[in-house]
Design a protein around this motif. Structure first.
Motif, PDB file in Angstrom:
ATOM      1  N   ARG A  73       0.834  -1.212   0.000  1.00  0.00           N
ATOM      2  CA  ARG A  73       0.000   0.000   0.000  1.00  0.00           C
ATOM      3  C   ARG A  73       0.864   1.256   0.000  1.00  0.00           C
ATOM      4  NH1 ARG A  73      -1.835   1.269   5.795  1.00  0.00           N
ATOM      5  NH2 ARG A  73      -3.731   1.940   4.790  1.00  0.00           N
ATOM      6  N   ILE A  96       1.512   5.097   1.214  1.00  0.00           N
ATOM      7  CA  ILE A  96       1.196   6.102   2.233  1.00  0.00           C
ATOM      8  C   ILE A  96       2.203   7.227   2.087  1.00  0.00           C
ATOM      9  CG2 ILE A  96       1.093   6.618   4.706  1.00  0.00           C
ATOM     10  CD1 ILE A  96       0.465   3.685   5.200  1.00  0.00           C
ATOM     11  N   GLY A 122       2.778  -0.071   9.418  1.00  0.00           N
ATOM     12  CA  GLY A 122       2.347   1.062   8.600  1.00  0.00           C
ATOM     13  C   GLY A 122       0.847   1.277   8.677  1.00  0.00           C
ATOM     14  N   TYR A 123       0.131   0.327   9.275  1.00  0.00           N
ATOM     15  CA  TYR A 123      -1.326   0.443   9.313  1.00  0.00           C
ATOM     16  C   TYR A 123      -1.833   1.313  10.471  1.00  0.00           C
ATOM     17  CZ  TYR A 123      -2.131  -3.002   5.677  1.00  0.00           C
ATOM     18  OH  TYR A 123      -2.183  -3.636   4.470  1.00  0.00           O
ATOM     19  N   PRO A 146      -2.595   4.349  12.895  1.00  0.00           N
ATOM     20  CA  PRO A 146      -2.657   5.801  12.626  1.00  0.00           C
ATOM     21  C   PRO A 146      -1.389   6.545  13.059  1.00  0.00           C
ATOM     22  CG  PRO A 146      -4.673   5.070  13.704  1.00  0.00           C
ATOM     23  CD  PRO A 146      -3.773   3.866  13.632  1.00  0.00           C
ATOM     24  N   THR A 194       1.713   5.562  13.068  1.00  0.00           N
ATOM     25  CA  THR A 194       2.785   5.360  12.073  1.00  0.00           C
ATOM     26  C   THR A 194       2.450   6.116  10.793  1.00  0.00           C
ATOM     27  OG1 THR A 194       2.895   3.107  12.946  1.00  0.00           O
ATOM     28  CG2 THR A 194       4.232   3.588  11.006  1.00  0.00           C
ATOM     29  N   LYS A 195       1.184   6.002  10.372  1.00  0.00           N
ATOM     30  CA  LYS A 195       0.768   6.676   9.125  1.00  0.00           C
ATOM     31  C   LYS A 195       1.033   8.178   9.227  1.00  0.00           C
ATOM     32  CE  LYS A 195      -3.404   4.667   8.739  1.00  0.00           C
ATOM     33  NZ  LYS A 195      -4.800   4.671   8.399  1.00  0.00           N
ATOM     34  N   LEU A 211       4.649   8.970   8.848  1.00  0.00           N
ATOM     35  CA  LEU A 211       5.096   8.884   7.446  1.00  0.00           C
ATOM     36  C   LEU A 211       4.672  10.155   6.698  1.00  0.00           C
ATOM     37  CD1 LEU A 211       4.257   5.124   6.759  1.00  0.00           C
ATOM     38  CD2 LEU A 211       6.546   6.129   6.923  1.00  0.00           C
ATOM     39  N   GLU A 212       3.475  10.643   6.987  1.00  0.00           N
ATOM     40  CA  GLU A 212       3.023  11.879   6.337  1.00  0.00           C
ATOM     41  C   GLU A 212       3.908  13.052   6.744  1.00  0.00           C
ATOM     42  OE1 GLU A 212      -1.193  12.258   7.175  1.00  0.00           O
ATOM     43  OE2 GLU A 212      -1.505  10.272   6.296  1.00  0.00           O
ATOM     44  N   ASP A 242      -5.922  11.564  13.756  1.00  0.00           N
ATOM     45  CA  ASP A 242      -6.524  10.437  13.041  1.00  0.00           C
ATOM     46  C   ASP A 242      -7.104   9.511  14.105  1.00  0.00           C
ATOM     47  OD1 ASP A 242      -7.067   8.110  11.655  1.00  0.00           O
ATOM     48  OD2 ASP A 242      -5.173   8.076  10.550  1.00  0.00           O
TER      49      ASP A 242
END
Ligand code: SAM
Length: 272
Positions: free
Chosen positions: A83, A85, A117-118, A120, A122-123, A126-127, A261
Motif C-alpha cells: 500500500r 502512504i 504502517g497500518y 494511525p 505510524t501513518k 510517514l506523512e 486520526d
C-alpha cells in the motif's frame, strides 16, 4: 515467497525469563516479549507440548497460558498488502512489488513488532516525514522507539544518510534488523536495543518519537534532547497532545503541523 508467512500466531505466557534453545525446534519461533514478570513467546505453530517438555515438570507452574490468534487480528483486522502512504510504497517482503512511479519502496516484514504502517500513529509519522523532507534535507535522524524500523527506512528513502534507531524491545530490534537487511540499508541505519532516554542527546537534524505520551514527555524534559532541528512526536491520544503543546511553550520548539486520526495525534515541531 508470495503468501504471508504468518497465518496464526501462537503466544505462550511463561512466568519469569526464559532462554530457548535445543532440543526445542525454533524453526517457527518469532521472538519473545518481556512484560512485567512474564515472557511472551511467539510461534507460528502450536508448541504447547514441546514448551512444557522444555520447561520441565519440576517447573511446570511457569507455563501460564497459550493464546492463538489470527495474524490479521494482530494487525488490527487488516491483511498485510502492499500500500501507498505519503509517497512511500510499503510492500510486505512476501508480495510481488510494483512500486508506483515516484514512490519510495520500503520492504517490510513486521512480524509481531509494532510498525506495519497500518496504525494511525505510524501513518501520521510517514506523512510528516514526507512533509519535512519537502522543506529541508535532513541527513542525520534519531528514531526513538523504532519498532520494525519503518520510520528509519522512510527517512533513508527520502535521503537521510545516517539514522540511529533505538528500541528497548529485543523482538522489535530483531525485526528491524531484518527489515534493514531486506532494504539493504545496513550502511546507514544503526540499531540499538536500549532505553530511548540514553540516546536522546545524540546529535541529529530530525528526531522521531512515535512512542506514548509518558515517553514523549520524559524526552522533552531532557535538555540534551532539545538541540535537534526538527521533531516528529506521535503516539499521543486525546488531551495528551495538549499537554505536549503546553510543555513545548516553555521550550525553543514551535509546533508547525498537528495531525489527528481517530483520536491519535502527531506533531511536527521545529527548533526556533
Ligand atoms: C508505537 S511503537 C512505534 C514503532 C514504529 N516507530 C512506528 O512508528 O510504527 C513504539 C515503540 O517504542 C518502543 N519503546 C517504548 N518505550 C521505550 C523506551 N523507553 N525505550 C526504548 N524503546 C521504547 C516499543 O518497544 C515500540 O517498539
Amino acid at each position: 515467497m508470495t503468501t504471508c508467512p504468518y497465518q496464526y500466531l501462537f503466544i505462550y505466557e511463561i512466568a519469569g525469563e526464559i532462554t530457548l534453545g535445543p532440543p526445542l525446534d525454533l524453526k517457527n519461533y518469532l521472538g519473545c516479549w518481556r512484560e512485567g514478570e512474564c515472557s511472551y513467546l511467539f510461534f507460528t505453530c502450536k508448541m504447547d507440548l514441546a514448551l512444557k517438555a522444555f520447561i520441565g515438570e519440576d517447573q511446570s507452574e511457569r507455563y501460564l497460558s497459550e493464546t492463538v490468534i489470527n495474524y490479521e487480528d494482530w494487525e488490527a483486522g487488516y491483511p498485510l498488502k502492499p500500500r501507498s502512504i505519503a509517497g512511500f510504497y510499503l510492500c510486505p517482503t512476501w508480495e510481488p512489488c510494483e512500486t508506483p512511479p515516484g514512490e519510495h519502496l520500503i520492504w517490510i516484514d513486521p512480524g509481531v513488532a509494532f510498525g506495519s504502517g497500518y496504525h494511525p500513529t505510524t501513518k501520521m509519522c510517514l506523512e510528516l516525514i514526507n512533509e519535512v523532507y519537502k522543506r529541508e534535507y535532513l541527513p542525520r535522524v534519531l528514531d526513538l522507539g523504532t519498532g520494525t524500523g519503518i520510520l528509519a527506512l522512510a527517512c533513508v528513502a527520502r535521503g537521510a544518510a545516517q539514522v540511529l534507531a533505538v528500541d528497548h524491545n529485543n523482538l522489535a530490534i530483531g525485526t528491524a534488523i531484518k527489515n534493514v537487511q531486506y532494504n539493504r540499508q545496513e550502511h546507514c541505519i544503526t540499531l540499538i536495543c536500549d532505553d530511548v532516554l540514553k540516546y536522546c542527546g545524540t546529535p541529529a537534524d530530525l528526531a522521531l518519537a512515535n512512542i506514548y505520551y509518558g515517553a514523549v514527555r520524559d524526552l522533552l524534559d531532557q535538555d540534551s534532547f532539545l538541540d535537534k532541528k526538527w521533531y516528529i512526536l506521535s503516539g499521543l491520544m486525546g488531551t495528551e497532545v495538549d499537554k505536549v503543546l503546553t510543555q513545548m511553550k516553555t521550550m525553543p520548539l514551535e509546533p508547525e503541523i498537528i495531525l489527528d486520526d481517530n483520536f491519535w495525534f502527531a506533531v511536527l515541531a521545529r527548533h526556533l
